[in-house]
Design a protein around this motif. Structure first.
Motif, PDB file in Angstrom:
ATOM      1  N   THR A   1      27.689 -93.112  67.089  1.00 26.43           N
ATOM      2  CA  THR A   1      26.285 -92.695  66.993  1.00 26.43           C
ATOM      3  C   THR A   1      26.103 -91.389  67.754  1.00 26.43           C
ATOM      4  N   ILE A   2      25.494 -90.419  67.097  1.00 27.66           N
ATOM      5  CA  ILE A   2      25.224 -89.124  67.731  1.00 27.66           C
ATOM      6  C   ILE A   2      23.738 -89.056  68.051  1.00 27.66           C
ATOM      7  N   GLN A   3      23.438 -88.873  69.313  1.00 25.32           N
ATOM      8  CA  GLN A   3      22.064 -88.916  69.771  1.00 25.32           C
ATOM      9  C   GLN A   3      21.293 -87.654  69.386  1.00 25.32           C
ATOM     10  N   ASP A   4      20.057 -87.889  68.903  1.00 23.78           N
ATOM     11  CA  ASP A   4      19.082 -86.813  68.768  1.00 23.78           C
ATOM     12  C   ASP A   4      19.622 -85.621  67.963  1.00 23.78           C
ATOM     13  N   ASN A   5      20.067 -85.892  66.722  1.00 27.92           N
ATOM     14  CA  ASN A   5      20.723 -84.831  65.947  1.00 27.92           C
ATOM     15  C   ASN A   5      20.503 -85.087  64.450  1.00 27.92           C
ATOM     16  N   LEU A   6      19.947 -84.109  63.741  1.00 26.10           N
ATOM     17  CA  LEU A   6      19.732 -84.208  62.303  1.00 26.10           C
ATOM     18  C   LEU A   6      20.838 -83.525  61.501  1.00 26.10           C
ATOM     19  N   ASN A   7      21.782 -82.905  62.202  1.00 24.79           N
ATOM     20  CA  ASN A   7      22.905 -82.220  61.555  1.00 24.79           C
ATOM     21  C   ASN A   7      24.222 -82.626  62.222  1.00 24.79           C
ATOM     22  N   PRO A   8      24.555 -83.915  62.164  1.00 27.62           N
ATOM     23  CA  PRO A   8      25.689 -84.414  62.942  1.00 27.62           C
ATOM     24  C   PRO A   8      27.037 -84.058  62.318  1.00 27.62           C
ATOM     25  N   ASP A   9      28.015 -83.789  63.186  1.00 27.89           N
ATOM     26  CA  ASP A   9      29.427 -83.700  62.817  1.00 27.89           C
ATOM     27  C   ASP A   9      30.120 -84.875  63.514  1.00 27.89           C
ATOM     28  N   PHE A  10      30.386 -85.924  62.757  1.00 23.42           N
ATOM     29  CA  PHE A  10      30.939 -87.134  63.359  1.00 23.42           C
ATOM     30  C   PHE A  10      32.402 -86.932  63.745  1.00 23.42           C
TER      31      PHE A  10
ATOM     32  N   GLY B   1      38.993 -90.310  44.789  1.00 21.86           N
ATOM     33  CA  GLY B   1      39.627 -89.240  44.032  1.00 21.86           C
ATOM     34  C   GLY B   1      38.788 -87.975  43.993  1.00 21.86           C
ATOM     35  N   GLU B   2      37.469 -88.122  43.907  1.00 23.33           N
ATOM     36  CA  GLU B   2      36.590 -86.948  43.905  1.00 23.33           C
ATOM     37  C   GLU B   2      36.663 -86.201  45.222  1.00 23.33           C
ATOM     38  N   VAL B   3      36.708 -86.940  46.321  1.00 26.84           N
ATOM     39  CA  VAL B   3      36.771 -86.303  47.640  1.00 26.84           C
ATOM     40  C   VAL B   3      38.111 -85.600  47.813  1.00 26.84           C
ATOM     41  N   VAL B   4      39.194 -86.259  47.393  1.00 27.88           N
ATOM     42  CA  VAL B   4      40.525 -85.673  47.526  1.00 27.88           C
ATOM     43  C   VAL B   4      40.657 -84.436  46.652  1.00 27.88           C
ATOM     44  N   ALA B   5      40.182 -84.532  45.403  1.00 24.74           N
ATOM     45  CA  ALA B   5      40.341 -83.435  44.453  1.00 24.74           C
ATOM     46  C   ALA B   5      39.539 -82.203  44.851  1.00 24.74           C
TER      47      ALA B   5
ATOM     48  N   GLY C   1      38.604 -79.532  49.796  1.00 19.69           N
ATOM     49  CA  GLY C   1      37.837 -78.975  50.918  1.00 19.69           C
ATOM     50  C   GLY C   1      36.594 -79.818  51.091  1.00 19.69           C
ATOM     51  N   ASP C   2      35.464 -79.162  51.339  1.00 22.64           N
ATOM     52  CA  ASP C   2      34.211 -79.899  51.521  1.00 22.64           C
ATOM     53  C   ASP C   2      33.698 -80.462  50.196  1.00 22.64           C
ATOM     54  N   PHE C   3      33.396 -81.747  50.206  1.00 20.57           N
ATOM     55  CA  PHE C   3      32.795 -82.431  49.063  1.00 20.57           C
ATOM     56  C   PHE C   3      31.361 -82.758  49.444  1.00 20.57           C
ATOM     57  N   GLN C   4      30.395 -82.120  48.797  1.00 20.27           N
ATOM     58  CA  GLN C   4      28.990 -82.237  49.181  1.00 20.27           C
ATOM     59  C   GLN C   4      28.204 -82.990  48.120  1.00 20.27           C
TER      60      GLN C   4
ATOM     61  N   GLY D   1      18.408 -85.061  52.881  1.00 21.79           N
ATOM     62  CA  GLY D   1      19.531 -84.315  53.429  1.00 21.79           C
ATOM     63  C   GLY D   1      20.762 -84.462  52.559  1.00 21.79           C
ATOM     64  N   LYS D   2      21.875 -83.991  53.057  1.00 19.35           N
ATOM     65  CA  LYS D   2      23.121 -84.056  52.301  1.00 19.35           C
ATOM     66  C   LYS D   2      24.257 -84.509  53.213  1.00 19.35           C
ATOM     67  N   ILE D   3      25.296 -85.043  52.576  1.00 23.01           N
ATOM     68  CA  ILE D   3      26.494 -85.482  53.279  1.00 23.01           C
ATOM     69  C   ILE D   3      27.664 -84.632  52.819  1.00 23.01           C
ATOM     70  N   ILE D   4      28.537 -84.284  53.732  1.00 21.61           N
ATOM     71  CA  ILE D   4      29.691 -83.439  53.457  1.00 21.61           C
ATOM     72  C   ILE D   4      30.938 -84.186  53.920  1.00 21.61           C
TER      73      ILE D   4
END
Length: 426
Positions: A62-71, A115-119, A122-125, A136-139
């Motif tokens: 869990t990342i505190q107080d963040n709307l743009n987290p990099d886990f 397979g979509e993420v692997v193919a 790089g970044d899969f958005q 928001g979006k996930i990358i």
């Protein structure tokens, strides 16, 4: 269809050893906290094929107080090229120490396949779906584990070894083995290491009677790579040492530009002519479609422009692809012919003649007995697809082809040496 296809044998595909590590970050998450920002956590689920249900695979921190987290937490998962591995990512605003997801505020979800993420290479958005229009979006990014791809080739010879046989000479062999390495115990001359477990096969290949020891020596890889010389002379002497890169299937497919040539068959055109081999995008000089969406777009446009018409002849398309593949032997392409149809094959003898390596579906029918045809067909598809990774890497290695660096922008036509895998959609 590869330029040099290997003989297919049902049920012999090797279990893949490809593990990937999925990293996750999000941008523009919803703010559900009153006096601060959301405290996001990401949960990954995998879908069970038999039950059709998603099951939790793992959670990030869990990342505190963040709307743009990099886990920081990564998800490590086996990648099976021949399977459609469904994934689901859900984001939650953590409000307590409870482990129940229902006790936290839901921020959004995204479903895709591994397979979509692997193919993506790089970044899969993807946008997150949830309450409200903008969640928001996930990358996501998938990276292959085990980045050390160096293979060491060694040759050594012995000189004046001890004679161990009574009536003859020794029968020497050289063994490079590490069965187990204990922990390091600091500052002691009388160490007692922790117990460890090893199989008899790993220790001595199940042979309880050890062979006679002729001799032993110690060295390291850095020293061996210096090549033959006085520093590499032991009871055996180094003849050659060569280091080469061993590239994986993912190294090759992630360097492709996702362009697919697509052909159609059995259509009548406005001029009343019937064709069994035509570019689905009606551009024979450049029949390539950009990604699967491009293939679907070309198909949807084609069925509005032509009339589906029999007879159903496959041989012209198969021969076309075979000839096209035969001209591409520079490692830029690897061809897989996929035929999608619900019609009856009109030219069965010609089709069977065109398919050189015929896949024995009867073996799958016999193996699955009273199971439905759909189950046997799914098993056949998995077996056929499971052959592709090994075929691709073996073909590229045999011909000395290296993976290309993935490009950020796909060209309109496939330049030489820039595309690895080409999928022919019929």
């Amino acid at each position: 269809m590869s330029a040099r296809p290997a003989q297919f044998q049902a049920g012999t595909s090797a279990v893949p050893a490809t593990q990937v590590e999925i990293s996750v970050k999000c941008r523009g998450l919803r703010d559900l906290d009153t006096f601060s920002k959301s405290d996001p956590m990401c949960v990954m689920f995998t879908k069970d094929v038999k039950s059709g249900q998603f099951y939790e695979y793992g959670r990030t921190e869990t990342i505190q107080d963040n709307l743009n987290p990099d886990f920081v937490k990564k998800f490590v998962i086996n990648y099976f090229f021949e399977e459609s591995q469904k994934l689901k990512f859900e984001l939650y605003d953590v409000d307590s120490k409870s482990a129940k997801l229902s006790d936290h505020d839901f921020l959004g979800r995204m479903e895709c396949t591994l397979g979509e993420v692997v193919a993506a290479g790089g970044d899969f958005q993807r946008p997150l779906i949830g309450q409200g229009k903008n969640c928001g979006k996930i990358i996501c990014r998938a990276e292959e584990l085990g980045n050390c791809k160096e293979v060491i080739h060694l040759q050594m010879k012995g000189s004046q070894l001890d004679k161990k046989d009574f009536f003859g000479k020794s029968d020497p062999y050289l063994d490079f083995t590490v069965v187990h390495r204990t922990e390091v115990i600091k500052n002691t001359l009388n160490p007692t290491w922790a117990p460890f477990r090893a199989t008899a096969r790993a220790l001595c290949n199940g042979d309880y009677d050890s062979p006679d020891l002729i001799g032993e020596f110690s060295t390291n890889l850095r020293e061996l790579t210096r090549g033959p010389g006085p520093t590499n002379a032991y009871e055996v002497s180094l003849l050659t040492c060569r280091v080469e890169q061993e590239y994986s299937f993912l190294d090759y497919i992630q360097s492709g530009d996702k362009l697919f040539p697509a052909l159609g068959f059995g259509a009548r055109f406005p001029d009343m002519s019937v064709q069994h081999e035509f570019a689905l995008n009606f551009t024979p000089q450049n029949p390539y479609c950009n990604g699967i969406q491009g293939v679907l777009g070309a198909y949807n446009n084609a069925i509005k422009s032509v009339q589906l018409y029999g007879p159903t002849n496959f041989a012209p398309c198969i021969n076309h692809v075979a000839k096209f593949a035969a001209t591409k032997r520079d490692g830029s392409c690897y061809f897989v012919l996929l035929i999608i149809t619900d019609g009856v094959i009109s030219d069965m003898p010609q089709t069977m003649q065109a398919i050189v390596n015929f896949v024995p579906f009867r073996e799958f029918s016999q193996r699955y007995g009273n199971s439905s045809v759909a189950v046997a067909q799914a098993a056949l598809a998995r077996e056929v697809l499971a052959e592709i990774p090994e075929q691709v890497t073996s073909y590229m290695k045999m011909n000395g082809f290296l993976p290309r660096q993935p490009s950020s922008h796909a060209p309109s036509a496939p330049p030489p040496g820039n595309k690895l895998i080409s999928l022919q959609i019929i």
